[in-house]
Design a protein around this motif. Sequence first.
Motif, PDB file in Angstrom:
ATOM      1  N   PHE A 118       5.797   7.382  -6.756  1.00 32.78           N
ATOM      2  CA  PHE A 118       6.193   5.966  -6.832  1.00 32.78           C
ATOM      3  C   PHE A 118       7.465   5.928  -7.683  1.00 32.78           C
ATOM      4  O   PHE A 118       7.440   6.243  -8.870  1.00 32.78           O
ATOM      5  CB  PHE A 118       5.084   5.163  -7.493  1.00 32.78           C
ATOM      6  CG  PHE A 118       5.284   3.674  -7.445  1.00 32.78           C
ATOM      7  CD1 PHE A 118       4.664   2.909  -6.468  1.00 32.78           C
ATOM      8  CD2 PHE A 118       6.085   3.029  -8.372  1.00 32.78           C
ATOM      9  CE1 PHE A 118       4.832   1.534  -6.427  1.00 32.78           C
ATOM     10  CE2 PHE A 118       6.267   1.650  -8.329  1.00 32.78           C
ATOM     11  CZ  PHE A 118       5.636   0.903  -7.362  1.00 32.78           C
ATOM     12  N   CYS A 167      12.936   8.468  -0.201  1.00 30.91           N
ATOM     13  CA  CYS A 167      11.745   7.635   0.035  1.00 30.91           C
ATOM     14  C   CYS A 167      11.373   7.541   1.506  1.00 30.91           C
ATOM     15  O   CYS A 167      12.233   7.362   2.373  1.00 30.91           O
ATOM     16  CB  CYS A 167      11.979   6.234  -0.510  1.00 30.91           C
ATOM     17  SG  CYS A 167      12.256   6.221  -2.270  1.00 30.91           S
ATOM     18  N   ARG A 203       9.357   5.068   2.328  1.00 29.48           N
ATOM     19  CA  ARG A 203       9.483   3.599   2.447  1.00 29.48           C
ATOM     20  C   ARG A 203      10.029   3.051   1.128  1.00 29.48           C
ATOM     21  O   ARG A 203       9.820   3.655   0.070  1.00 29.48           O
ATOM     22  CB  ARG A 203       8.118   2.949   2.721  1.00 29.48           C
ATOM     23  CG  ARG A 203       7.615   3.189   4.140  1.00 29.48           C
ATOM     24  CD  ARG A 203       6.389   2.369   4.425  1.00 29.48           C
ATOM     25  NE  ARG A 203       5.369   2.596   3.416  1.00 29.48           N
ATOM     26  CZ  ARG A 203       4.510   1.667   2.993  1.00 29.48           C
ATOM     27  NH1 ARG A 203       4.551   0.433   3.485  1.00 29.48           N
ATOM     28  NH2 ARG A 203       3.610   1.950   2.080  1.00 29.48           N
ATOM     29  N   GLU A 205       3.056  10.060   0.071  1.00 29.95           N
ATOM     30  CA  GLU A 205       4.244   9.268   0.396  1.00 29.95           C
ATOM     31  C   GLU A 205       5.158   9.148  -0.829  1.00 29.95           C
ATOM     32  O   GLU A 205       4.691   9.112  -1.968  1.00 29.95           O
ATOM     33  CB  GLU A 205       3.803   7.863   0.833  1.00 29.95           C
ATOM     34  CG  GLU A 205       4.971   6.968   1.236  1.00 29.95           C
ATOM     35  CD  GLU A 205       4.519   5.593   1.730  1.00 29.95           C
ATOM     36  OE1 GLU A 205       3.293   5.341   1.810  1.00 29.95           O
ATOM     37  OE2 GLU A 205       5.412   4.766   2.023  1.00 29.95           O
ATOM     38  N   GLU A 258       0.875  -1.190   0.000  1.00 28.39           N
ATOM     39  CA  GLU A 258       0.000   0.000   0.000  1.00 28.39           C
ATOM     40  C   GLU A 258       0.901   1.225   0.000  1.00 28.39           C
ATOM     41  O   GLU A 258       1.965   1.209   0.611  1.00 28.39           O
ATOM     42  CB  GLU A 258      -0.855   0.054   1.278  1.00 28.39           C
ATOM     43  CG  GLU A 258      -1.673  -1.196   1.566  1.00 28.39           C
ATOM     44  CD  GLU A 258      -3.050  -1.156   0.936  1.00 28.39           C
ATOM     45  OE1 GLU A 258      -3.521  -0.030   0.684  1.00 28.39           O
ATOM     46  OE2 GLU A 258      -3.624  -2.223   0.680  1.00 28.39           O
ATOM     47  N   VAL A 259       0.473   2.270  -0.676  1.00 24.93           N
ATOM     48  CA  VAL A 259       1.217   3.531  -0.643  1.00 24.93           C
ATOM     49  C   VAL A 259       0.232   4.633  -0.241  1.00 24.93           C
ATOM     50  O   VAL A 259      -0.849   4.743  -0.831  1.00 24.93           O
ATOM     51  CB  VAL A 259       1.844   3.871  -2.021  1.00 24.93           C
ATOM     52  CG1 VAL A 259       2.657   5.162  -1.938  1.00 24.93           C
ATOM     53  CG2 VAL A 259       2.728   2.733  -2.515  1.00 24.93           C
ATOM     54  N   SER A 285       6.027  15.985  -3.102  1.00 28.72           N
ATOM     55  CA  SER A 285       5.545  15.157  -2.004  1.00 28.72           C
ATOM     56  C   SER A 285       4.946  16.038  -0.904  1.00 28.72           C
ATOM     57  O   SER A 285       3.884  15.727  -0.353  1.00 28.72           O
ATOM     58  CB  SER A 285       6.700  14.312  -1.468  1.00 28.72           C
ATOM     59  OG  SER A 285       6.324  13.668  -0.290  1.00 28.72           O
ATOM     60  N   PHE A 324       7.420   6.472  -2.345  1.00 21.42           N
ATOM     61  CA  PHE A 324       7.618   5.029  -2.198  1.00 21.42           C
ATOM     62  C   PHE A 324       8.629   4.569  -3.242  1.00 21.42           C
ATOM     63  O   PHE A 324       8.487   4.867  -4.432  1.00 21.42           O
ATOM     64  CB  PHE A 324       6.279   4.329  -2.404  1.00 21.42           C
ATOM     65  CG  PHE A 324       6.322   2.835  -2.190  1.00 21.42           C
ATOM     66  CD1 PHE A 324       6.138   2.297  -0.924  1.00 21.42           C
ATOM     67  CD2 PHE A 324       6.540   1.971  -3.253  1.00 21.42           C
ATOM     68  CE1 PHE A 324       6.170   0.921  -0.723  1.00 21.42           C
ATOM     69  CE2 PHE A 324       6.576   0.593  -3.065  1.00 21.42           C
ATOM     70  CZ  PHE A 324       6.387   0.067  -1.799  1.00 21.42           C
ATOM     71  N   THR A 372       1.525  11.778  -4.441  1.00 22.65           N
ATOM     72  CA  THR A 372       2.113  10.481  -4.112  1.00 22.65           C
ATOM     73  C   THR A 372       3.135  10.137  -5.180  1.00 22.65           C
ATOM     74  O   THR A 372       2.838  10.225  -6.373  1.00 22.65           O
ATOM     75  CB  THR A 372       1.009   9.402  -4.073  1.00 22.65           C
ATOM     76  OG1 THR A 372      -0.001   9.835  -3.165  1.00 22.65           O
ATOM     77  CG2 THR A 372       1.556   8.053  -3.662  1.00 22.65           C
TER      78      THR A 372
END
Lengths: 278, 359
Positions: free
Chosen positions: A182, A195, A197, A28, A23-24, A175, A30, A180
């Motif tokens: 990725f 990042c 995460r 975030e 999940e993001v 951000s 990621f 979001t």
Amino acid sequence: MISVHDLRKHYKDVRAVDGISFEVAEGEVFGLLGHNGAGKTTTIRVLTGRALPTSGNARVAGFDVATERAMVRPLINLVFEEQNLYDRLTGRDNLRLFARLYGVPDARADELLDRVGLAPAAKRKVKTYSSGMKQRLLLARSLVNSPRVLFLDEPTRGLDPTSARELRDLVRELSRGGVTVFLTTHYMEEADELCHRVAFLSQGKIVALDAPRELKLRYGERAARVLLRDRSEHSVRLDDPVAAPMLEQWVREGQIVSIHSAEGTLEDVFVALAGRPL
Amino acid sequence: MRPRIVGTLFQKDFLDAIRDSRVLVSVFLPVLIGVFYNFAFQDEQRTNVTLAYSAAAPTTLPAELQRALPETFVLEIEQVQGADEVRARVRGDAHVGLVVPAGFDQAVALGQAPALTIITREQPTGGQNTIVLTLDGVLRRMAGQRPPATAAIERVQGEREVPLVAELGLRRYFVLGAVVMLVGFIGLIVIPIILAEEVERRTMDALTLVARTSEVVAAKALVGLAYTFGSLALLLAVTRLVPADLPLFLAAVLALAIGVVGFGLLLGGIFKTSGQAYTWSGFFLIPVIMPPFFLASELPRPIEALVLATPTAQATRAMANAVAGKAIFSDLGIAFVVMAAWAVVAYAVLFWRLRRNSE
């Protein structure tokens, strides 16, 4: 914002993505890290609706990427690994083309050129741009539709350190603005810096997923780098039972010039998990 | 299919593609070829023949000869001094030479069979042969003789004879060939280049984030049609070819272009780079642009059937009728059915491939 459950994408016998879930959250950054062929780009292809999953499901901004592609498209954008711009058009015309495709005013193109520092080169043909300028133009293009989710596929590959830093600053700014992000990258320092995460992808599977600091603590080596008066440098593992008396002796004898913690890097984590460096 | 997206992509492709030198050459080369045909050929088939003669005394022979030649002959007569100069002129650019002795006309009239020297080249031309053959009748008339028989030529059309060139004239016939060439170059070279380039440079990936593949393809098909009609207008303007039935002419070009562009889009999807498309499309061009040039000939029946099965041959039939303003060819309905059938096949395969790729 992104929800992936047991996603698989197979090409005949090749399991490019083999049952990944994550999940993001909104806003975030990621990171998806892995070797070439680990499945990073395929994951992005599926999440951006350019390839259908073999099984499993993925939702972006609440819409299924396989069955609601038309709903997903206006909400996302992507900076491609290749600098896929129209070389014979000017920077401004490149952006205006996509502005018109997304149905936003031409003024948005000028605004973005200014934002990425390309306004002075707006009327130049893209084939005269440097690699860094093209990458900034790609980022500007990806922002034309004010996406809620931005995919970045190896965005700093081939960039000089200054251009790479400028691009990372832009990503952080996005951000902070709630976009979001990725990201896939080969550069561990970049993932560590940007990042919130990261997930390590190996042979289509996620082998670790957490905040970079947590991963480094979990998989990295606890060590200290010690510089002595005789200019010799020693790496001391803090978990080693021999290390404590040795350190004590150096302190007692006043031999230590400096001592620094040397926590593991994301690369160390990746080597520990995947068996070979990126 | 969203018109706004297709329109935006069309505008981009229309302006961007022509900046590629390969596209530019492919669009304008057939126009230049058409212009060349226009000046190289004449619609009225006339044979120009130069006759050089020397006469020691005035003679009516050249004038009689000119009167006796068919209207399609344009005889240019030059009088020079002496037999050597006649030979020199025939070695140069005169086709036939005559050396007429003094008192020739009176001697012929009196039946004295005077000497007449005819000088020709080693390799005779059609015009030269006609003059030599005509001379006999002219001399008989000058001698006051009646021809041994009154010959009348009656022409009938052969069952499989196509009066295409006779009806259109060489100039218009070849300009029509250039129109087919133009559609072929744009459909089978330009369109594959611009589609393959989009895939090669990965700009297609960027476009399909916002547009559907079918919209990208539709825009390129429209670019093909726009380039076709743009260069067609230029060709017609320069050659001053005005079709008698303009709507029929445009309908034939449109029907042909739609099908050929469809095949071009298919080809563009096969090649990985625009360089490959540019190199290999030429092979596919040959069977497309050749059939119209066979239409004017009597062919063995299987070959004729093959030629008539091509959209370009059928388009040429329709265009020929449109240019001439009369039915040189009958059954034009079949021409449009054949063109439509090819277009349906092209687009059916194209959309099948697009659907398969999107899955």
